[in-house]
Design a protein around this motif. Sequence first.
Motif, PDB file in Angstrom:
ATOM      1  N   VAL A 238      94.560  49.347  11.860  1.00  0.00           N
ATOM      2  CA  VAL A 238      94.633  50.682  12.475  1.00  0.00           C
ATOM      3  C   VAL A 238      96.008  51.305  12.258  1.00  0.00           C
ATOM      4  CG1 VAL A 238      94.585  51.935  14.678  1.00  0.00           C
ATOM      5  CG2 VAL A 238      92.818  50.246  14.158  1.00  0.00           C
ATOM      6  N   LYS A 239      97.057  50.520  12.438  1.00  0.00           N
ATOM      7  CA  LYS A 239      98.413  51.074  12.302  1.00  0.00           C
ATOM      8  C   LYS A 239      98.786  51.360  10.854  1.00  0.00           C
ATOM      9  CE  LYS A 239     100.373  49.453  16.559  1.00  0.00           C
ATOM     10  NZ  LYS A 239     101.610  49.152  17.234  1.00  0.00           N
ATOM     11  N   VAL A 240      98.392  50.504   9.918  1.00  0.00           N
ATOM     12  CA  VAL A 240      98.806  50.654   8.522  1.00  0.00           C
ATOM     13  C   VAL A 240      97.836  51.515   7.719  1.00  0.00           C
ATOM     14  CG1 VAL A 240      99.249  49.407   6.368  1.00  0.00           C
ATOM     15  CG2 VAL A 240     100.126  48.513   8.526  1.00  0.00           C
ATOM     16  N   VAL A 241      96.549  51.246   7.825  1.00  0.00           N
ATOM     17  CA  VAL A 241      95.563  51.980   7.025  1.00  0.00           C
ATOM     18  C   VAL A 241      95.237  53.330   7.656  1.00  0.00           C
ATOM     19  CG1 VAL A 241      93.207  51.951   6.095  1.00  0.00           C
ATOM     20  CG2 VAL A 241      94.595  49.872   6.049  1.00  0.00           C
ATOM     21  N   GLU A 242      94.943  53.328   8.960  1.00  0.00           N
ATOM     22  CA  GLU A 242      94.563  54.571   9.625  1.00  0.00           C
ATOM     23  C   GLU A 242      95.760  55.362  10.139  1.00  0.00           C
ATOM     24  OE1 GLU A 242      91.625  53.450  12.566  1.00  0.00           O
ATOM     25  OE2 GLU A 242      90.050  53.551  11.043  1.00  0.00           O
ATOM     26  N   ARG A 243      96.896  54.714  10.207  1.00  0.00           N
ATOM     27  CA  ARG A 243      98.158  55.348  10.629  1.00  0.00           C
ATOM     28  C   ARG A 243      98.041  56.070  11.974  1.00  0.00           C
ATOM     29  NH1 ARG A 243      99.337  57.365   4.683  1.00  0.00           N
ATOM     30  NH2 ARG A 243     100.087  55.393   3.883  1.00  0.00           N
ATOM     31  N   ARG A 244      97.594  55.304  12.963  1.00  0.00           N
ATOM     32  CA  ARG A 244      97.478  55.838  14.319  1.00  0.00           C
ATOM     33  C   ARG A 244      97.740  54.717  15.310  1.00  0.00           C
ATOM     34  NH1 ARG A 244      92.986  54.459  17.090  1.00  0.00           N
ATOM     35  NH2 ARG A 244      91.304  53.487  15.918  1.00  0.00           N
ATOM     36  N   GLU A 245      97.923  55.095  16.559  1.00  0.00           N
ATOM     37  CA  GLU A 245      98.087  54.100  17.615  1.00  0.00           C
ATOM     38  C   GLU A 245      96.729  53.497  17.951  1.00  0.00           C
ATOM     39  OE1 GLU A 245     100.856  52.812  19.116  1.00  0.00           O
ATOM     40  OE2 GLU A 245     101.821  53.906  17.485  1.00  0.00           O
ATOM     41  N   VAL A 246      96.727  52.267  18.397  1.00  0.00           N
ATOM     42  CA  VAL A 246      95.490  51.567  18.717  1.00  0.00           C
ATOM     43  C   VAL A 246      95.166  51.811  20.195  1.00  0.00           C
ATOM     44  CG1 VAL A 246      94.249  49.385  18.471  1.00  0.00           C
ATOM     45  CG2 VAL A 246      96.259  49.826  17.078  1.00  0.00           C
ATOM     46  N   SER A 247      94.801  53.032  20.508  1.00  0.00           N
ATOM     47  CA  SER A 247      94.565  53.402  21.905  1.00  0.00           C
ATOM     48  C   SER A 247      93.387  52.657  22.513  1.00  0.00           C
ATOM     49  CB  SER A 247      94.347  54.906  22.024  1.00  0.00           C
ATOM     50  OG  SER A 247      93.253  55.310  21.217  1.00  0.00           O
ATOM     51  N   GLU A 248      92.371  52.323  21.698  1.00  0.00           N
ATOM     52  CA  GLU A 248      91.186  51.647  22.226  1.00  0.00           C
ATOM     53  C   GLU A 248      91.463  50.221  22.680  1.00  0.00           C
ATOM     54  OE1 GLU A 248      90.915  51.250  17.694  1.00  0.00           O
ATOM     55  OE2 GLU A 248      91.665  52.682  19.163  1.00  0.00           O
ATOM     56  N   LEU A 249      92.583  49.656  22.279  1.00  0.00           N
ATOM     57  CA  LEU A 249      92.937  48.300  22.706  1.00  0.00           C
ATOM     58  C   LEU A 249      94.242  48.276  23.510  1.00  0.00           C
ATOM     59  CD1 LEU A 249      92.069  46.189  19.522  1.00  0.00           C
ATOM     60  CD2 LEU A 249      90.686  46.561  21.567  1.00  0.00           C
ATOM     61  N   SER A 250      94.652  49.428  24.025  1.00  0.00           N
ATOM     62  CA  SER A 250      95.872  49.451  24.830  1.00  0.00           C
ATOM     63  C   SER A 250      95.642  48.603  26.078  1.00  0.00           C
ATOM     64  CB  SER A 250      96.248  50.883  25.202  1.00  0.00           C
ATOM     65  OG  SER A 250      95.248  51.460  26.019  1.00  0.00           O
ATOM     66  N   PRO A 251      96.677  47.909  26.555  1.00  0.00           N
ATOM     67  CA  PRO A 251      96.490  46.941  27.639  1.00  0.00           C
ATOM     68  C   PRO A 251      95.742  47.469  28.865  1.00  0.00           C
ATOM     69  CG  PRO A 251      98.663  46.694  26.727  1.00  0.00           C
ATOM     70  CD  PRO A 251      98.051  47.912  26.063  1.00  0.00           C
TER      71      PRO A 251
ATOM     72  N   GLU B 117      88.285  47.609  30.560  1.00  0.00           N
ATOM     73  CA  GLU B 117      86.992  47.578  29.877  1.00  0.00           C
ATOM     74  C   GLU B 117      86.431  46.154  29.804  1.00  0.00           C
ATOM     75  OE1 GLU B 117      85.047  50.149  28.442  1.00  0.00           O
ATOM     76  OE2 GLU B 117      86.369  51.392  29.656  1.00  0.00           O
ATOM     77  N   ILE B 118      87.280  45.174  29.544  1.00  0.00           N
ATOM     78  CA  ILE B 118      86.835  43.775  29.486  1.00  0.00           C
ATOM     79  C   ILE B 118      86.258  43.360  30.839  1.00  0.00           C
ATOM     80  CG2 ILE B 118      87.675  41.373  29.414  1.00  0.00           C
ATOM     81  CD1 ILE B 118      87.526  42.272  26.654  1.00  0.00           C
ATOM     82  N   MET B 119      86.965  43.678  31.912  1.00  0.00           N
ATOM     83  CA  MET B 119      86.500  43.278  33.242  1.00  0.00           C
ATOM     84  C   MET B 119      85.214  44.011  33.616  1.00  0.00           C
ATOM     85  SD  MET B 119      88.521  40.934  33.724  1.00  0.00           S
ATOM     86  CE  MET B 119      87.989  40.385  35.303  1.00  0.00           C
ATOM     87  N   GLU B 120      85.134  45.311  33.331  1.00  0.00           N
ATOM     88  CA  GLU B 120      83.912  46.055  33.628  1.00  0.00           C
ATOM     89  C   GLU B 120      82.745  45.521  32.800  1.00  0.00           C
ATOM     90  OE1 GLU B 120      84.736  50.204  33.018  1.00  0.00           O
ATOM     91  OE2 GLU B 120      86.006  50.325  34.807  1.00  0.00           O
ATOM     92  N   GLY B 121      82.975  45.275  31.523  1.00  0.00           N
ATOM     93  CA  GLY B 121      81.925  44.759  30.651  1.00  0.00           C
ATOM     94  C   GLY B 121      81.465  43.380  31.083  1.00  0.00           C
ATOM     95  N   ALA B 122      82.408  42.507  31.418  1.00  0.00           N
ATOM     96  CA  ALA B 122      82.054  41.158  31.871  1.00  0.00           C
ATOM     97  C   ALA B 122      81.292  41.228  33.190  1.00  0.00           C
ATOM     98  CB  ALA B 122      83.308  40.300  32.017  1.00  0.00           C
TER      99      ALA B 122
END
Length: 179
Positions: free
Chosen positions: A58-71, A77-82
């Motif tokens: 995401v950072k190198v190829v798409e050149r954007r911040e990885v907002s979907e995996l921000s802490p 999302e992990i806790m809600e999904g689980a």
Amino acid sequence: PLVRIAIALALILGSVTGLSMAFSAFTQSPPIAMPGKTQVLYVLASVVAGHLVYVFFVKVVERREVSELSPGYFFTEIMEGAGMGTVLMALSMFILWTLNVYQINGLNAIDSLVHSTHFRTALFAGYLEELIFRAVIFRILEEKLGTWLSLLLQAVLFGFLHASNPGASLFSSLAISLE
């Protein structure tokens, strides 16, 4: 979009394959037959490697911040999904139990779950499948095709890639696609 998907898949699957080869050379056995603690280390290393490679992509190829995996977002999302997954599975099992299709023959300590090869395999496959099918395929297709068509395409692909599972059938592949 297809080139970006191909690059992401090559990087993620390449990293996991490289780890598998390294661990197999070290233990002289395939990942599924590795000793328990070594297999746990392999699963954790694979999940972390897949995650880090996705961030790199995401950072190198798409050149954007990885907002979907921000802490903050990621852990919520992990806790809600689980939580939702646990409730849905418990409800399904309860329905099967009330219909006398499912029986509980005993309980094991939580230790037996953590030491189970099936649990480790499910953790490994579950995280990497979600990363590949949702974070890569769905997200990138959605940019060009919209939500519904992208959801349909990645669901059908996901379902039919499970057609090679033991005991799989056309019905099971369709069911997985619908899920």
